[in-house]
Motif scaffolding. Structure first.
Motif, PDB file in Angstrom:
ATOM      1  N   PRO A 177       0.832  -1.208   0.000  1.00 49.72           N
ATOM      2  CA  PRO A 177       0.000   0.000   0.000  1.00 49.72           C
ATOM      3  C   PRO A 177       0.862   1.252   0.000  1.00 49.72           C
ATOM      4  O   PRO A 177       2.013   1.229   0.440  1.00 49.72           O
ATOM      5  CB  PRO A 177      -0.809  -0.116   1.289  1.00 49.72           C
ATOM      6  N   ARG A 178       0.282   2.324  -0.489  1.00 49.17           N
ATOM      7  CA  ARG A 178       0.991   3.610  -0.539  1.00 49.17           C
ATOM      8  C   ARG A 178       0.203   4.637   0.265  1.00 49.17           C
ATOM      9  O   ARG A 178      -1.032   4.702   0.164  1.00 49.17           O
ATOM     10  CB  ARG A 178       1.151   4.071  -1.982  1.00 49.17           C
ATOM     11  N   ILE A 179       0.926   5.417   1.043  1.00 52.79           N
ATOM     12  CA  ILE A 179       0.320   6.503   1.811  1.00 52.79           C
ATOM     13  C   ILE A 179       0.886   7.815   1.302  1.00 52.79           C
ATOM     14  O   ILE A 179       2.096   8.043   1.365  1.00 52.79           O
ATOM     15  CB  ILE A 179       0.634   6.374   3.312  1.00 52.79           C
ATOM     16  N   ASP A 180       0.025   8.669   0.785  1.00 53.56           N
ATOM     17  CA  ASP A 180       0.441  10.040   0.470  1.00 53.56           C
ATOM     18  C   ASP A 180       0.308  10.844   1.752  1.00 53.56           C
ATOM     19  O   ASP A 180      -0.798  10.967   2.315  1.00 53.56           O
ATOM     20  CB  ASP A 180      -0.441  10.631  -0.634  1.00 53.56           C
ATOM     21  N   TYR A 181       1.408  11.367   2.215  1.00 57.03           N
ATOM     22  CA  TYR A 181       1.502  12.012   3.532  1.00 57.03           C
ATOM     23  C   TYR A 181       1.665  13.513   3.336  1.00 57.03           C
ATOM     24  O   TYR A 181       2.750  14.000   3.018  1.00 57.03           O
ATOM     25  CB  TYR A 181       2.686  11.409   4.278  1.00 57.03           C
ATOM     26  N   PHE A 182       0.561  14.249   3.505  1.00 54.81           N
ATOM     27  CA  PHE A 182       0.564  15.705   3.341  1.00 54.81           C
ATOM     28  C   PHE A 182       0.738  16.353   4.710  1.00 54.81           C
ATOM     29  O   PHE A 182      -0.050  16.095   5.632  1.00 54.81           O
ATOM     30  CB  PHE A 182      -0.748  16.157   2.702  1.00 54.81           C
ATOM     31  N   PHE A 183       1.732  17.221   4.828  1.00 58.15           N
ATOM     32  CA  PHE A 183       2.051  17.765   6.143  1.00 58.15           C
ATOM     33  C   PHE A 183       2.884  19.030   6.032  1.00 58.15           C
ATOM     34  O   PHE A 183       3.342  19.410   4.958  1.00 58.15           O
ATOM     35  CB  PHE A 183       2.819  16.721   6.970  1.00 58.15           C
ATOM     36  N   THR A 184       3.056  19.684   7.175  1.00 60.67           N
ATOM     37  CA  THR A 184       4.044  20.740   7.337  1.00 60.67           C
ATOM     38  C   THR A 184       4.922  20.355   8.519  1.00 60.67           C
ATOM     39  O   THR A 184       4.402  19.865   9.536  1.00 60.67           O
ATOM     40  CB  THR A 184       3.404  22.122   7.586  1.00 60.67           C
ATOM     41  N   PRO A 185       6.218  20.554   8.427  1.00 56.49           N
ATOM     42  CA  PRO A 185       7.108  20.124   9.506  1.00 56.49           C
ATOM     43  C   PRO A 185       6.951  20.915  10.796  1.00 56.49           C
ATOM     44  O   PRO A 185       7.491  20.517  11.822  1.00 56.49           O
ATOM     45  CB  PRO A 185       8.509  20.320   8.913  1.00 56.49           C
ATOM     46  N   ILE A 186       6.196  22.021  10.777  1.00 61.81           N
ATOM     47  CA  ILE A 186       6.070  22.818  12.002  1.00 61.81           C
ATOM     48  C   ILE A 186       4.754  22.579  12.744  1.00 61.81           C
ATOM     49  O   ILE A 186       4.501  23.223  13.758  1.00 61.81           O
ATOM     50  CB  ILE A 186       6.256  24.324  11.729  1.00 61.81           C
ATOM     51  N   SER A 187       3.933  21.652  12.293  1.00 64.02           N
ATOM     52  CA  SER A 187       2.667  21.392  12.970  1.00 64.02           C
ATOM     53  C   SER A 187       2.868  20.553  14.231  1.00 64.02           C
ATOM     54  O   SER A 187       3.526  19.508  14.180  1.00 64.02           O
ATOM     55  CB  SER A 187       1.711  20.644  12.035  1.00 64.02           C
ATOM     56  N   PRO A 188       2.267  20.944  15.355  1.00 60.01           N
ATOM     57  CA  PRO A 188       2.377  20.106  16.558  1.00 60.01           C
ATOM     58  C   PRO A 188       1.669  18.770  16.387  1.00 60.01           C
ATOM     59  O   PRO A 188       2.081  17.759  16.945  1.00 60.01           O
ATOM     60  CB  PRO A 188       1.717  20.956  17.648  1.00 60.01           C
ATOM     61  N   TRP A 189       0.597  18.772  15.600  1.00 56.53           N
ATOM     62  CA  TRP A 189      -0.164  17.529  15.389  1.00 56.53           C
ATOM     63  C   TRP A 189       0.633  16.557  14.530  1.00 56.53           C
ATOM     64  O   TRP A 189       0.584  15.339  14.739  1.00 56.53           O
ATOM     65  CB  TRP A 189      -1.515  17.852  14.764  1.00 56.53           C
ATOM     66  N   VAL A 190       1.357  17.090  13.562  1.00 58.50           N
ATOM     67  CA  VAL A 190       2.265  16.254  12.768  1.00 58.50           C
ATOM     68  C   VAL A 190       3.314  15.629  13.682  1.00 58.50           C
ATOM     69  O   VAL A 190       3.597  14.431  13.605  1.00 58.50           O
ATOM     70  CB  VAL A 190       2.928  17.096  11.648  1.00 58.50           C
ATOM     71  N   TYR A 247      -3.309  11.857   5.775  1.00 50.90           N
ATOM     72  CA  TYR A 247      -2.800  10.613   5.207  1.00 50.90           C
ATOM     73  C   TYR A 247      -3.831  10.137   4.181  1.00 50.90           C
ATOM     74  O   TYR A 247      -5.032  10.071   4.486  1.00 50.90           O
ATOM     75  CB  TYR A 247      -2.624   9.545   6.288  1.00 50.90           C
ATOM     76  N   VAL A 248      -3.383   9.809   2.978  1.00 49.05           N
ATOM     77  CA  VAL A 248      -4.304   9.407   1.922  1.00 49.05           C
ATOM     78  C   VAL A 248      -3.911   8.022   1.412  1.00 49.05           C
ATOM     79  O   VAL A 248      -2.761   7.801   1.015  1.00 49.05           O
ATOM     80  CB  VAL A 248      -4.309  10.412   0.752  1.00 49.05           C
ATOM     81  N   VAL A 249      -4.873   7.103   1.459  1.00 51.30           N
ATOM     82  CA  VAL A 249      -4.669   5.737   0.951  1.00 51.30           C
ATOM     83  C   VAL A 249      -5.815   5.426  -0.003  1.00 51.30           C
ATOM     84  O   VAL A 249      -6.988   5.516   0.373  1.00 51.30           O
ATOM     85  CB  VAL A 249      -4.653   4.697   2.096  1.00 51.30           C
ATOM     86  N   ASP A 250      -5.471   5.079  -1.239  1.00 51.43           N
ATOM     87  CA  ASP A 250      -6.484   4.747  -2.246  1.00 51.43           C
ATOM     88  C   ASP A 250      -7.558   5.826  -2.351  1.00 51.43           C
ATOM     89  O   ASP A 250      -8.753   5.526  -2.479  1.00 51.43           O
ATOM     90  CB  ASP A 250      -7.146   3.396  -1.932  1.00 51.43           C
ATOM     91  N   GLY A 251      -7.143   7.074  -2.270  1.00 51.44           N
ATOM     92  CA  GLY A 251      -8.079   8.176  -2.410  1.00 51.44           C
ATOM     93  C   GLY A 251      -8.862   8.513  -1.160  1.00 51.44           C
ATOM     94  O   GLY A 251      -9.629   9.491  -1.150  1.00 51.44           O
ATOM     95  N   GLU A 252      -8.709   7.746  -0.091  1.00 47.49           N
ATOM     96  CA  GLU A 252      -9.433   8.003   1.153  1.00 47.49           C
ATOM     97  C   GLU A 252      -8.569   8.846   2.090  1.00 47.49           C
ATOM     98  O   GLU A 252      -7.416   8.491   2.361  1.00 47.49           O
ATOM     99  CB  GLU A 252      -9.813   6.692   1.826  1.00 47.49           C
ATOM    100  N   LEU A 253      -9.147   9.938   2.589  1.00 47.70           N
ATOM    101  CA  LEU A 253      -8.410  10.867   3.447  1.00 47.70           C
ATOM    102  C   LEU A 253      -8.601  10.533   4.928  1.00 47.70           C
ATOM    103  O   LEU A 253      -9.707  10.186   5.358  1.00 47.70           O
ATOM    104  CB  LEU A 253      -8.877  12.309   3.227  1.00 47.70           C
ATOM    105  N   PHE A 254      -7.509  10.653   5.666  1.00 47.83           N
ATOM    106  CA  PHE A 254      -7.525  10.535   7.120  1.00 47.83           C
ATOM    107  C   PHE A 254      -6.829  11.794   7.650  1.00 47.83           C
ATOM    108  O   PHE A 254      -5.616  11.937   7.507  1.00 47.83           O
ATOM    109  CB  PHE A 254      -6.788   9.277   7.577  1.00 47.83           C
ATOM    110  N   TRP A 255      -7.627  12.706   8.229  1.00 49.61           N
ATOM    111  CA  TRP A 255      -7.077  13.989   8.672  1.00 49.61           C
ATOM    112  C   TRP A 255      -6.826  13.951  10.168  1.00 49.61           C
ATOM    113  O   TRP A 255      -7.735  13.684  10.961  1.00 49.61           O
ATOM    114  CB  TRP A 255      -8.037  15.130   8.349  1.00 49.61           C
ATOM    115  N   GLY A 256      -5.584  14.231  10.544  1.00 50.44           N
ATOM    116  CA  GLY A 256      -5.243  14.369  11.949  1.00 50.44           C
ATOM    117  C   GLY A 256      -4.613  13.124  12.541  1.00 50.44           C
ATOM    118  O   GLY A 256      -4.974  12.002  12.203  1.00 50.44           O
TER     119      GLY A 256
END
Length: 198
Positions: free
Chosen positions: A3-16, A175-184
């Motif tokens: 599986p592939r995870i597209d990981y969208f983020f900013t390095p300065i986020s506390p949640w990241v 985090y995006v897997v197969d077009g499905e978004l998981f935020w946070g």
């Protein structure tokens, strides 16, 4: 196929930062490929109805601090809820991570270390000397900071940001897997479940 995870983020986020170690452990356990996408939330927020932290209502800012303390305690991940060096620009750090990714660096370690610099060490991540120190400590060349500012790397960040916008990303981490978004980072349980079924 892994599986592939597209990981969208900013390095300065506390949640990241709070989710970084657990996210990477989940990805490793699933044998997943992580496509690192440090993006420009300065473009994503206006397009998705979001606001940068200083422009949010006082109630939202106060609750954010409460949640940071809760999650820090819950996860056993210490952090400074209000570091003196935040907010701060993320562009150079994001570009450096893109250059590091292209150079085959240990991205899991670097992403976590970048967050640690802001949220535990209260450092200025936009300072080249901070980035050089982190890169050196994790076996990557400080020369990546110069490479990060090339037209090629800047264009990649623009491409990643466009990809985020077209995918529906509006916050970090996503985090995006197969077009499905998981935020946070609080959705990592659902991401783990998704990967177990892939």
């Amino acid at each position: 196929m892994a599986p592939r995870i597209d990981y969208f983020f900013t390095p300065i986020s506390p949640w990241v930062f709070l989710g970084s170690e657990r996210f990477h452990a989940i990805a490793r356990a699933a044998g997943a490929e992580v496509a690192y996408r440090p993006v420009d939330f300065g473009r994503i927020f206006p397009a998705s109805g979001g606001l940068p932290l200083p422009k949010r209502a006082p109630q939202r800012q106060a609750y954010r601090l409460t949640e940071l303390k809760r999650w820090s305690e819950h996860l056993g991940v210490p952090l400074i809820p209000q570091p003196s060096n935040f907010p701060q620009p993320d562009e150079l750090a994001a570009l450096t991570l893109i250059a590091a990714d292209r150079a085959g660096a240990d991205m899991a370690a670097l992403c976590t270390a970048f967050g640690r610099a802001v949220w535990i060490e209260d450092r200025v991540l936009s300072a080249p000397e901070t980035l050089a120190d982190i890169l050196s400590r994790h076996g990557a060349s400080p020369d990546l900071i110069d490479r990060a500012q090339s037209d090629e790397v800047r264009a990649l960040r623009d491409t990643y940001t466009e990809q985020a916008l077209s995918t529906g990303v509006f916050g970090a981490p996503t985090y995006v897997v197969d077009g499905e978004l998981f935020w946070g980072q609080d959705r990592l349980d659902f991401l783990e479940r998704k990967l177990s079924r892939s």
